[in-house]
Design an enzyme around this catalytic site. Structure first.
Site, short mmCIF file in Angstrom:
data_model
loop_
_atom_site.label_atom_id
_atom_site.label_comp_id
_atom_site.label_asym_id
_atom_site.label_seq_id
_atom_site.Cartn_x
_atom_site.Cartn_y
_atom_site.Cartn_z
N ARG A 33 47.05 11.74 10.82
CA ARG A 33 47.76 12.00 9.56
C ARG A 33 48.99 12.87 9.85
NH1 ARG A 33 44.54 15.15 5.02
NH2 ARG A 33 45.10 16.95 6.32
N GLY A 44 40.88 10.46 0.22
CA GLY A 44 40.75 11.91 0.34
C GLY A 44 40.06 12.43 -0.91
N SER A 45 38.76 12.62 -0.81
CA SER A 45 37.97 12.88 -2.03
C SER A 45 38.28 14.23 -2.66
CB SER A 45 36.47 12.76 -1.72
OG SER A 45 36.11 13.63 -0.66
N ASN A 46 38.67 15.22 -1.86
CA ASN A 46 38.97 16.53 -2.45
C ASN A 46 40.17 16.47 -3.39
OD1 ASN A 46 36.88 17.99 -1.35
ND2 ASN A 46 38.03 18.62 0.46
N ASP A 47 41.30 15.97 -2.88
CA ASP A 47 42.49 15.90 -3.73
C ASP A 47 42.29 14.92 -4.88
OD1 ASP A 47 44.36 17.79 -3.03
OD2 ASP A 47 45.26 16.59 -1.44
N GLU A 49 44.58 9.64 -2.44
CA GLU A 49 44.13 10.93 -2.96
C GLU A 49 44.77 11.28 -4.30
OE1 GLU A 49 45.25 13.64 0.15
OE2 GLU A 49 47.15 12.62 0.45
N ARG A 69 44.06 15.80 11.93
CA ARG A 69 44.96 16.62 11.12
C ARG A 69 46.08 17.20 11.98
NH1 ARG A 69 39.74 18.65 8.87
NH2 ARG A 69 39.54 17.90 6.74
N HIS A 78 34.13 31.90 44.65
CA HIS A 78 33.72 30.62 44.06
C HIS A 78 33.04 30.83 42.70
CE1 HIS A 78 34.39 29.50 48.22
NE2 HIS A 78 34.38 28.23 47.87
N CYS A 136 37.18 10.11 4.05
CA CYS A 136 37.03 11.29 4.90
C CYS A 136 36.56 12.45 4.05
CB CYS A 136 38.37 11.64 5.56
SG CYS A 136 39.08 10.33 6.57
#
Length: 776
Positions: free
Chosen positions: A552, A675-678, A654, A484, A394, A725
């Site tokens: 996405r 999409g703030s990065n791109d 983006e 993702r 167990h 995001c």
């Protein structure tokens, strides 16, 4: 029948003080749930009166009390010796005539068939105490003499080391605990399969699923954690709605099969043996989908009857093909704990992996290895040591109950780990537990999630890993703003979609061999992709149900796709993949159109077959309005028509063109996600991966902020939902304040940044409200 014997049909939960929790539960199910189709093998119970009659008829009470009083309660240095002497006293006992006759008569009424003989402990003053896994049970016992001998051995197991230690740890008086014994018709799982079933997810405590584990042969291997079993996870709400509710189906190694030992019939000793499972059986699931769903429905019936999460044992009879419930008890670990008081663990760094197996719990521990060969050596285990043993009865159940980190089914751990070796045991990395070399550093943080104040602006999550979904579901979220898909494709599926569609074009022999091996359990290679992807997404959608989960569609670059198995055959070489063949442009192109069709088929299965309509879809890197139109029309052609069954299609925002033409894009999309990065990269003309000019990459650059403000304003004009995001709102309070001031509809964070992000949002909202009061 009489005060020593009770037919299980006449036993109810109110009889727990006489027959113990295990037998009381069996009788309750036979009497109350048979009408709902739940099958439980019949039998009878020896009551606690039978135990005390045997003890007193053999004048054992005083010598047993003396032995227990003499035990070294602090260090337990004499545990093995005291336990051995106590068991010897019980094993030498003779049956009182009236009790023996009652057992023989009950066995004759049962048909003198092979039976399972199981201990069911109870306590005079503690009838609800849990003694699961501490006492002996015997399978395939045949004949009255063997039955009587097995019952004596069950009584003696009250005084094995682990039972005595448990009572000592819990403060239970030894001579207040009695033993009832359950005698049930034997289910021929030795030629079938067996396992366990929890009406919650046993690692996180997530209550909206049924978790089933199964192995070939008798169920002890699963209960003891001696094998890696098949696992199935079923979502309760869609099961009740009649949908295909299986979220996960994992093929286990099923290394061993427990069967009846030759010549074991009629023996009161061990009448079973373990054999290596044949390869063809290891490669086959123990249960079909209809059987999984049937078992899950029974689990719901049992849970609803008891009004609490349940820990259930089941067995499939290989002779008649029927599934039976052989035990059910309240699940005590997560039911008693508060899943919203969360302690999260993470390794500062990973070391050399020595051993892997199935993780129990989600924590970390380190110490020196102590290898033990049997429970008799338990007194040599010191605090802070890491127990390594071939099999601990167990193990998984006990580890969860005691809050101990454990890895089961680790195979060659006893060979690969040395006594005294310093190791770190990590179970915080998903369902696979790992033993690392040396003492590694880790962090652990505890927070009461119920006390976290919500923000008016919805805080959502960014997720990718299905294995973490149930644990993350307890965070104070408002759904998933970004799931993702490419993470699942890369880490779970591993194969390029087009290599599955056009397998004949894969020329590399190594890739062909790997694809054949990975997909061998599926009727077609396309089925592999659709089913595995849908279950991964379905798991996340179920974890956060009924909140939105915005998925996405895949957003690999060509060089990343090329690294998938078989990928190099289907990907172009590009000097700048970041700005090349990615996102929406792939979906309608002949190079990937059929791969996108597989993605759509998986999402359709999630929404329609599995019934998880909280899944919304999002298109990344959509360069032009016409491209958006093409993709939406193609999705409809592939069975994902926008608006049908509430389907929403969103778009990543983006690219500067997404901002400039936001109102035009809104004709084809139900929501935008910034999409703030791109967007920063393309606004400032900076490769975000370049170290040389990394200091210029600023998400709060005025040009980027102006574009974000502009697209939020456009979305307000068209009535299009818009969120963001990214990490910036959790790292920079002023960024969160800017978004709140612009009227953003939601902000999504990685799980480890959610609480800080929410704090920043609340501060921004308070500041905005204060400013408005001053202005008014």
């Amino acid at each position: 029948m009489n005060k020593y014997i009770k037919d299980l049909r006449d036993v109810r939960n109110s009889d727990v003080s006489e027959v113990g929790g295990k037998n009381a539960s069996l009788g309750e199910m036979i009497g109350s749930l048979s009408g709902a189709g739940v099958r439980v093998p019949g039998g009878f119970a020896l009551t606690s009166d039978a135990y005390w009659k045997l003890i007193d008829a053999n004048d054992l009470r005083s010598p047993l009390e003396a032995l227990m009083q003499g035990l070294d309660r602090r260090e337990l240095t004499d545990l093995a010796e005291v336990a051995s002497q106590a068991r010897a006293l019980v094993l030498a006992a003779n049956w009182p005539d009236d009790v023996e006759k009652a057992v023989r008569d009950a066995y004759q009424d049962l048909g003198e068939v092979p039976v399972a003989v199981r201990s069911s402990a109870t306590a005079e003053d503690l009838p609800t105490a849990s003694f699961a896994g501490r006492h002996e049970s015997f399978l395939n016992v045949n004949g009255a003499e063997a039955l009587l001998a097995a019952c004596i051995r069950c009584y003696a197991s009250l005084f094995n080391e682990r039972a005595i230690k448990y009572r000592n740890d819990m403060g239970f008086p030894d001579m207040k605990v009695a033993l009832s014994i359950g005698v049930q018709r034997m289910v021929r799982a030795d030629i079938g399969c067996a396992g366990v079933c929890f009406t919650l997810e046993p690692e996180s405590g997530f209550r909206n699923v049924v978790h089933i584990a199964g192995n070939w042969g008798l169920g002890e291997n699963v209960v003891q954690g001696a094998v890696i079993p098949d696992e199935y996870v079923v979502f309760k709400p869609t099961l009740k709605a009649g949908k295909q509710a299986i979220l996960q189906r994992r093929l286990g190694a099923k290394q061993h099969t427990m069967v009846y030992a030759p010549g074991g019939t009629g023996s009161a000793g061990r009448s079973t043996r373990n054999m290596d499972t044949p390869r063809e059986e290891r490669e086959r699931f123990t249960l079909s989908d209809p059987e999984v769903l049937q078992l899950a429905r029974w689990a719901l019936v049992i849970e609803e009857h008891y009004g609490m999460p349940m820990d259930i044992e089941w067995a499939k009879d290989g002779a008649d093909g029927s599934i039976y419930i052989v035990q059910a008890r309240p699940e005590t670990i997560h039911t008693a704990s508060d899943p919203y008081r969360m302690k999260t663990f993470s390794l500062e760094r990973k070391g050399v992996a020595l051993v892997k197996g199935s993780a129990v719990g989600s924590s970390i521990a380190s110490g020196r290895v102590r290898k033990l060969n049997s429970p008799a050596e338990a007194d040599s285990l010191k605090d802070g040591e890491v127990l390594v043993t071939d099999s601990t009865s167990h193990a998984a159940i006990v580890a969860r109950e005691m809050g101990t980190v454990a890895i089961v089914g680790a195979g060659d751990a006893t060979d690969r780990l040395a006594d005294g070796q310093e190791v770190t045991v990590s179970c915080c990395e998903g369902r696979t537990g790992t033993v690392y070399e040396g003492r590694l550093e880790w962090t652990g943080t505890e927070v009461d999630l119920k006390k976290v104040k919500p923000s008016r602006t919805p805080a959502m999550l960014i997720v990718a890993d299905p294995e973490q979904a149930f644990r993350h579901s307890f965070l104070p979220h408002r759904g998933v703003g970004l799931m993702r898909l490419e993470f699942v494709i890369n880490n779970v599926l591993r194969i390029h979609p087009m290599a599955l569609v056009r397998f004949e074009e894969v020329s590399d022999p190594k890739d062909r061999s790997r694809i054949e091996e990975i997909t061998k359990h599926y009727s077609t290679k396309k089925d592999y992709f659709v089913e595995e992807l849908s279950m991964a997404v379905g798991t996340i959608a179920a974890a956060f149900h009924p909140h939105d989960v915005i998925v996405r569609m895949s957003d690999f670059k060509s060089n990343e796709y090329a690294n998938l198995i078989g990928g190099r055959e289907f990907e172009p070489h590009e000097e700048n993949p970041m700005l090349g063949f990615r996102g929406a442009s792939r979906y309608y192109h002949s190079r990937y159109r059929e791969g996108f069709q597989l993605e759509c088929a998986a999402m359709k299965r999630v929404r329609e077959d599995m019934g998880l309509t909280n899944v919304k879809l999002m298109i990344p890197f959509c360069r032009t309005v016409d491209e958006g139109r093409k993709v939406v029309e193609l999705m409809a052609e592939f069975g994902l028509e926008r608006g049908r069954n509430g389907l929403e299609v969103h778009m990543m925002t983006e690219i500067p063109s997404n901002v400039v033409q936001a109102k035009a894009f809104a004709r084809y999309f139900d929501g935008f996600s910034i999409g703030s990065n791109d967007l920063t990269q393309l606004t400032l003309g900076i490769d975000r991966d370049s170290e040389i000019i990394s200091d210029l990459f600023q998400e709060k650059d005025p040009a980027v902020m102006e574009l974000i403000a502009s697209v939020i304003a456009s979305a307000k004009t068209t009535g299009t939902r818009i969120g963001l995001c990214g990490q910036a709102p959790s790292d920079m309070p002023e960024y969160a304040r800017f978004l709140v001031e612009q009227g953003i509809d939601s902000i999504s964070f990685n799980p480890d940044a959610l609480l800080k992000g929410m704090e920043n949002i609340r501060s921004a909202e308070q500041k905005l409200a204060s400013d408005r009061v001053i202005q008014s």
